[in-house]
Enzyme design. Structure first.
Site, short mmCIF file in Angstrom:
data_model
loop_
_atom_site.label_atom_id
_atom_site.label_comp_id
_atom_site.label_asym_id
_atom_site.label_seq_id
_atom_site.Cartn_x
_atom_site.Cartn_y
_atom_site.Cartn_z
N ARG A 164 -2.58 5.38 -15.50
CA ARG A 164 -3.85 4.76 -15.07
C ARG A 164 -5.05 5.33 -15.83
O ARG A 164 -6.13 5.51 -15.25
CB ARG A 164 -4.09 4.97 -13.57
CG ARG A 164 -3.20 4.18 -12.67
CD ARG A 164 -3.45 2.68 -12.81
NE ARG A 164 -2.76 1.95 -11.77
CZ ARG A 164 -1.45 1.74 -11.74
NH1 ARG A 164 -0.69 2.15 -12.73
NH2 ARG A 164 -0.90 1.06 -10.76
N SER A 237 -5.16 -0.12 -5.53
CA SER A 237 -5.01 1.30 -5.18
C SER A 237 -6.34 2.00 -5.41
O SER A 237 -6.88 1.97 -6.51
CB SER A 237 -3.97 1.97 -6.06
OG SER A 237 -2.72 1.38 -5.87
N GLU A 335 -9.32 6.06 -8.22
CA GLU A 335 -8.82 5.29 -9.36
C GLU A 335 -9.87 4.33 -9.93
O GLU A 335 -10.09 4.34 -11.15
CB GLU A 335 -7.53 4.57 -8.95
CG GLU A 335 -6.60 4.29 -10.12
CD GLU A 335 -6.94 2.97 -10.77
OE1 GLU A 335 -7.21 2.97 -11.97
OE2 GLU A 335 -6.97 1.95 -10.07
N1 EPU Z 1 4.56 5.06 1.02
C1 EPU Z 1 4.30 5.59 2.26
N2 EPU Z 1 3.64 4.83 3.18
C2 EPU Z 1 3.23 3.57 2.89
C3 EPU Z 1 3.49 3.03 1.62
C4 EPU Z 1 4.15 3.79 0.69
O1 EPU Z 1 4.67 6.72 2.55
O2 EPU Z 1 2.64 2.95 3.76
C5 EPU Z 1 5.24 5.90 0.02
C6 EPU Z 1 6.71 5.71 -0.02
O3 EPU Z 1 7.30 6.97 -0.14
C7 EPU Z 1 6.92 4.93 -1.28
C8 EPU Z 1 5.83 5.48 -2.15
O4 EPU Z 1 4.74 5.60 -1.26
O5 EPU Z 1 8.19 5.15 -1.79
C9 EPU Z 1 5.43 4.66 -3.33
O6 EPU Z 1 5.05 3.37 -2.91
P1 EPU Z 1 5.03 2.16 -3.97
O7 EPU Z 1 6.27 2.13 -4.73
O8 EPU Z 1 4.58 0.96 -3.24
O9 EPU Z 1 3.96 2.57 -5.03
P2 EPU Z 1 2.57 3.25 -4.92
O10 EPU Z 1 2.68 4.58 -5.57
O11 EPU Z 1 2.07 3.23 -3.56
C10 EPU Z 1 1.92 2.22 -7.23
C11 EPU Z 1 0.69 1.69 -7.90
C12 EPU Z 1 0.46 0.24 -7.47
C13 EPU Z 1 1.68 -0.58 -7.84
C14 EPU Z 1 2.91 0.04 -7.11
C15 EPU Z 1 4.20 -0.67 -7.47
C16 EPU Z 1 -0.77 3.59 -8.25
C17 EPU Z 1 -2.02 4.30 -7.82
N3 EPU Z 1 -0.46 2.50 -7.55
O12 EPU Z 1 1.67 2.27 -5.83
O13 EPU Z 1 -0.64 -0.24 -8.24
O14 EPU Z 1 1.52 -1.94 -7.45
O15 EPU Z 1 3.03 1.42 -7.52
O16 EPU Z 1 4.56 -0.34 -8.75
O17 EPU Z 1 -0.11 4.05 -9.16
C18 EPU Z 1 -3.01 -0.51 -8.28
O18 EPU Z 1 -3.04 0.30 -9.21
O19 EPU Z 1 -4.07 -1.06 -7.86
C19 EPU Z 1 -1.73 -0.83 -7.64
C20 EPU Z 1 -1.67 -1.61 -6.57
#
Ligand code: EPU
Length: 340
Positions: A164, A237, A335
């Protein structure tokens, strides 16, 4: 180029907050950008450019300068040594670019479906989702250098892409991006897929990994987890997932044995900001003081429900950051970009 005066900037950020611009112009060509730079220089005003406003917002109050909104169009595809060169006007809506690429059966950005914003915003924050980042397929961009008013080409290596992040995020407002160029392939993605995408494909018995099929799955996944910015004002995010050293992870694991973590190629570990926010009780948390809340399915997303100023947003952000510092001794990084 038409300059509008005293324009509310809240309509130019998907969080719908922010002050007023003394001047604002939508630009559709390099010439219009050069014209706007001359106007700003002549009047001794700062000038900056935004795209879709889905990852940036302006401070409260007056921005006594010129805001350019990038509307430069164009999507062209050509073939060079088995790579499909996708050349895109920076003002194109990013998801239209993805749609166009999958229609041609091209792979490389299909997992970046439905990310809001314009093509020009993509490289600035190195948009990423479901295991892909724009950096993976990026070749170069063209921009107008504000200082010289000349067209420049910036290659991938000079952009110093990271999670990012890119060099452009740290030299804000110098280069007005006019075009981005990507290299895509006519192939299908292959497993292993990013965890949540993998379980979606398995649960739904999908074995077609063509770009269009992956795009459809990503769209369904995103719609399940993320709010639509049209109905719920947000910036995707709001925090980056923190990255820690192995030593720090060991300390954290001693106290929180179930802390989710992913090893990176450089030996450090990425943690889940969503999990941390969840653990301090900020998931689906509606804050009466600021009018902000965190999304029920993805607490990384902060939503403007009744906020009246960027100040409210910052207050809410700081409440989350402070709670996580107190419990985990980790400082979350914001972010989206604050302008100017
Ligand atoms: N999780 C929780 N609680 C929740 C949701 C998630 O504990 O309510 C934990 C879980 O352990 C899960 C982990 O968060 O395994 C990761 O969740 P996810 O795979 O949805 O990914 P993220 O890290 O939350 C990132 C990007 C998103 C992107 C998703 C999918 C960043 C800051 N965010 O989210 O990007 O869509 O992966 O690849 O890296 C954005 O940048 O605006 C964005 C939405």
């Amino acid at each position: 180029m038409t300059l509008e005066k005293n324009v509310s900037l809240s309509t130019y950020s998907t969080i719908r907050l922010g002050g007023t611009a003394r001047y604002l112009a939508e630009v559709k060509s390099e010439d219009e950008i050069i014209e706007a730079i001359s106007f700003a220089k002549l009047n001794d005003l700062p000038i900056l450019m935004i795209g879709g406003g889905s990852n940036s917002f302006f401070r409260d109050g007056l921005f006594d300068g010129v805001v350019l909104v990038n509307k430069i169009p164009g999507i062209n595809i050509s073939l060079l040594n088995q790579t499909y060169i996708l050349s895109v006007g920076a003002g194109e809506i990013w998801d239209n670019v993805v749609l166009e690429s999958v229609k041609q059966n091209l792979s490389g950005i299909e997992c970046l479906s439905l990310i809001p914003g314009t093509a020009g915003g993509g490289p600035v924050q190195n948009i990423g989702a479901y295991g892909q980042e724009i950096a993976d397929t990026f070749l170069y961009l063209e921009a107008i250098d504000k200082i010289t008013s000349k067209k420049v080409r910036i290659d991938k290596l000079d952009l110093k892409f990271d999670y990012r992040d890119s060099a452009l995020k740290h030299t804000p407002n110098r280069y007005f991006i006019t075009k981005i160029v990507l290299g895509l392939k006519k192939t299908n993605l292959e497993p292993p897929f990013y965890n949540s995408l993998d379980s979606y494909l398995k649960t739904n018995n999908i074995s077609d990994y063509s770009p269009i099929s992956i795009r459809n799955s990503v769209i369904n996944l995103r719609n399940q987890k993320l709010p639509n910015p049209k109905d719920f004002y947000n910036l995707g995010s709001f925090f980056k997932n923190p990255i820690v050293s192995e030593d720090d992870l060991i300390v954290l694991k001693n106290r929180f044995s179930d802390i989710p973590n992913w090893k990176l190629i450089d030996g450090r570990y990425k943690l889940s900001a969503a999990w941390l926010i969840d653990k301090v009780g900020f998931k689906n948390f509606h804050d009466p003081e600021t009018g902000m809340f965190t999304w029920k399915n993805q607490p990384l997303v902060v939503v403007n429900e009744l906020a009246t100023s960027v100040d409210d947003l910052i207050k809410f952000r700081d409440k989350i950051i402070l709670s996580i510092e107190q419990k985990f001794d980790i400082t979350l990084e914001q972010e989206p970009i604050i302008l100017p």
